[in-house]
Design a protein around this motif. Sequence first.
Motif, mmCIF file in Angstrom:
data_model
loop_
_atom_site.group_PDB
_atom_site.id
_atom_site.type_symbol
_atom_site.label_atom_id
_atom_site.label_comp_id
_atom_site.label_asym_id
_atom_site.label_seq_id
_atom_site.Cartn_x
_atom_site.Cartn_y
_atom_site.Cartn_z
ATOM 1 N N THR A 142 15.011 -39.687 -25.740
ATOM 2 C CA THR A 142 16.090 -40.062 -26.647
ATOM 3 C C THR A 142 17.435 -40.026 -25.934
ATOM 4 O O THR A 142 18.234 -40.966 -26.022
ATOM 5 N N GLY A 143 17.681 -38.939 -25.219
ATOM 6 C CA GLY A 143 18.952 -38.819 -24.513
ATOM 7 C C GLY A 143 19.134 -39.887 -23.460
ATOM 8 O O GLY A 143 20.206 -40.490 -23.343
ATOM 9 N N LYS A 144 18.110 -40.139 -22.663
ATOM 10 C CA LYS A 144 18.206 -41.153 -21.604
ATOM 11 C C LYS A 144 18.488 -42.532 -22.194
ATOM 12 O O LYS A 144 19.345 -43.278 -21.701
ATOM 13 N N ALA A 145 17.782 -42.886 -23.260
ATOM 14 C CA ALA A 145 17.925 -44.223 -23.840
ATOM 15 C C ALA A 145 19.309 -44.428 -24.456
ATOM 16 O O ALA A 145 19.945 -45.467 -24.253
ATOM 17 N N ILE A 146 19.787 -43.450 -25.210
ATOM 18 C CA ILE A 146 21.070 -43.672 -25.892
ATOM 19 C C ILE A 146 22.231 -43.600 -24.910
ATOM 20 O O ILE A 146 23.226 -44.327 -25.061
ATOM 21 N N LEU A 147 22.122 -42.787 -23.854
ATOM 22 C CA LEU A 147 23.176 -42.773 -22.849
ATOM 23 C C LEU A 147 23.217 -44.095 -22.089
ATOM 24 O O LEU A 147 24.302 -44.591 -21.739
ATOM 25 N N ALA A 148 22.059 -44.694 -21.844
ATOM 26 C CA ALA A 148 22.031 -46.007 -21.193
ATOM 27 C C ALA A 148 22.680 -47.060 -22.082
ATOM 28 O O ALA A 148 23.380 -47.961 -21.600
ATOM 29 N N TRP A 149 22.476 -46.947 -23.398
ATOM 30 C CA TRP A 149 23.120 -47.887 -24.321
ATOM 31 C C TRP A 149 24.636 -47.744 -24.260
ATOM 32 O O TRP A 149 25.357 -48.751 -24.180
ATOM 33 N N HIS A 150 25.146 -46.539 -24.272
ATOM 34 C CA HIS A 150 26.594 -46.340 -24.186
ATOM 35 C C HIS A 150 27.153 -46.890 -22.878
ATOM 36 O O HIS A 150 28.233 -47.498 -22.855
ATOM 37 N N GLU A 151 26.429 -46.696 -21.794
ATOM 38 C CA GLU A 151 26.903 -47.160 -20.488
ATOM 39 C C GLU A 151 27.081 -48.679 -20.469
ATOM 40 O O GLU A 151 27.998 -49.204 -19.825
ATOM 41 N N ASN A 152 26.224 -49.391 -21.194
ATOM 42 C CA ASN A 152 26.223 -50.850 -21.127
ATOM 43 C C ASN A 152 26.892 -51.531 -22.312
ATOM 44 O O ASN A 152 26.940 -52.764 -22.361
ATOM 45 N N HIS A 153 27.394 -50.756 -23.272
ATOM 46 C CA HIS A 153 27.965 -51.365 -24.480
ATOM 47 C C HIS A 153 29.323 -50.751 -24.820
ATOM 48 O O HIS A 153 29.602 -50.428 -25.980
ATOM 49 N N GLY A 154 30.162 -50.623 -23.801
ATOM 50 C CA GLY A 154 31.481 -50.044 -24.024
ATOM 51 C C GLY A 154 32.487 -51.010 -24.630
ATOM 52 O O GLY A 154 33.575 -50.583 -25.052
ATOM 53 N N TYR A 155 32.132 -52.300 -24.694
ATOM 54 C CA TYR A 155 33.064 -53.301 -25.209
ATOM 55 C C TYR A 155 32.396 -54.102 -26.319
ATOM 56 O O TYR A 155 31.182 -54.313 -26.318
ATOM 57 N N CYS A 156 33.211 -54.535 -27.250
ATOM 58 C CA CYS A 156 32.720 -55.225 -28.439
ATOM 59 C C CYS A 156 32.076 -56.557 -28.051
ATOM 60 O O CYS A 156 32.684 -57.379 -27.353
ATOM 61 N N ALA A 248 -1.155 -48.383 -30.974
ATOM 62 C CA ALA A 248 -0.264 -47.237 -30.803
ATOM 63 C C ALA A 248 1.077 -47.735 -30.285
ATOM 64 O O ALA A 248 1.181 -48.841 -29.755
ATOM 65 N N SER A 249 2.104 -46.902 -30.439
ATOM 66 C CA SER A 249 3.424 -47.257 -29.899
ATOM 67 C C SER A 249 3.924 -46.140 -29.001
ATOM 68 O O SER A 249 3.490 -44.986 -29.111
ATOM 69 N N GLN A 250 4.845 -46.506 -28.114
ATOM 70 C CA GLN A 250 5.415 -45.534 -27.191
ATOM 71 C C GLN A 250 6.866 -45.876 -26.898
ATOM 72 O O GLN A 250 7.147 -46.958 -26.382
ATOM 73 N N PRO A 251 7.807 -44.982 -27.231
ATOM 74 C CA PRO A 251 9.167 -45.182 -26.734
ATOM 75 C C PRO A 251 9.133 -45.160 -25.205
ATOM 76 O O PRO A 251 8.499 -44.289 -24.610
ATOM 77 N N TRP A 252 9.803 -46.109 -24.588
ATOM 78 C CA TRP A 252 9.782 -46.205 -23.122
ATOM 79 C C TRP A 252 11.229 -46.341 -22.663
ATOM 80 O O TRP A 252 11.783 -47.441 -22.634
ATOM 81 N N PRO A 253 11.863 -45.240 -22.294
ATOM 82 C CA PRO A 253 13.314 -45.232 -22.048
ATOM 83 C C PRO A 253 13.712 -45.728 -20.664
ATOM 84 O O PRO A 253 14.434 -45.072 -19.932
ATOM 85 N N PHE A 254 13.242 -46.926 -20.295
ATOM 86 C CA PHE A 254 13.522 -47.470 -18.972
ATOM 87 C C PHE A 254 13.972 -48.932 -19.066
ATOM 88 O O PHE A 254 13.314 -49.817 -18.523
#
Length: 322
Positions: A142-156, A248-254
């Motif tokens: 969870t932490g890895k995925a959401i931090l990656a989102w913030h890194e790449n979505h700093g602008y509207c 089955a499903s798997q979150p894959w934070p990569f």
Amino acid sequence: MKHAETVTFGGSSLDRAGEVRADKEAVAALRADDAARAILFWRGKVLIDPARPASVVRLPLDHPVLADAGSAPILLGREEGAARFAYDLSPWMPDDFDPRQLGSFVDQSEQRHPMLPPDYAFVEMRRVMTWLSPRDAELAATGKAILAWHENHGYCARCGFETVVNDAGWQRNCPACRASHFPRTDPVVIMLITHGNSVLMGRSPGWPEGMFSLLAGFVEPGETLEAAVRREVFEEAGVQVGQVSYLASQPWPFPASLMFGCAGEATSHEITIDPKEIEEALWVSKEDMMDVFAGQHPKIKPARKGAIAHFLLENWLADTLD
């Protein structure tokens, strides 16, 4: 819990505290709690204590190393009522850091912060995902995925203005056009395609020698999982697929995918690969797959443990898919 939910990153019933994210006073109270803990990340790596069993490190929120964090913490959830926050230490730079290490297929390097115990290390999650408990794996993913989102979505995405973080890290808002932006997850189908006693395997260009896996691909807008399975298999291998079912499903934070493991019955056998998509595809019998898992196949190496492909193949061999 279904057997299918035991896949790595499959979840641990973490209390994600979604009901308090928008309440700044409630989040502040969680941070003020002496039992609250920080989970640290650096360039997508998570901080672990490698002692067996390995575990994700949880630090008190007054630990001086958190001064190196480059952004506000993100509320991941609660354990036994106490909050867990993700901190990103990416601005810190190790003295011996070689940036080429981060681009390798599986990064074997480890980084150690001088303000932490010498055994603690930032490690690539693919290396340690099978070492971690279900709870640690969920927090790390969870932490890895959401931090990656913030890194790449700093602008509207609508007007280009710099956005601000809200809802304890689970939303970004644009002060200019008032648009709201939320963490994204990319749906991917990964397919256990069988024909009689055999399963369809493939490999992508650039993979390590001997590495094969189940075929996979992104779900397109307006497409069902079943349609995505049929399209991807035909595009990559030229094989037609009939009946499709979810496994089955798997979150894959990569960086932030959700893998939907599906079973499909092939209605054709001949393989015609698209060389732009994959390098090779082949049918592997159950008997040969047993040799693969035993490390005795002359061409194919065992699937990587922790990945949903390994989980699906293992249960296909054991006839325990549900």
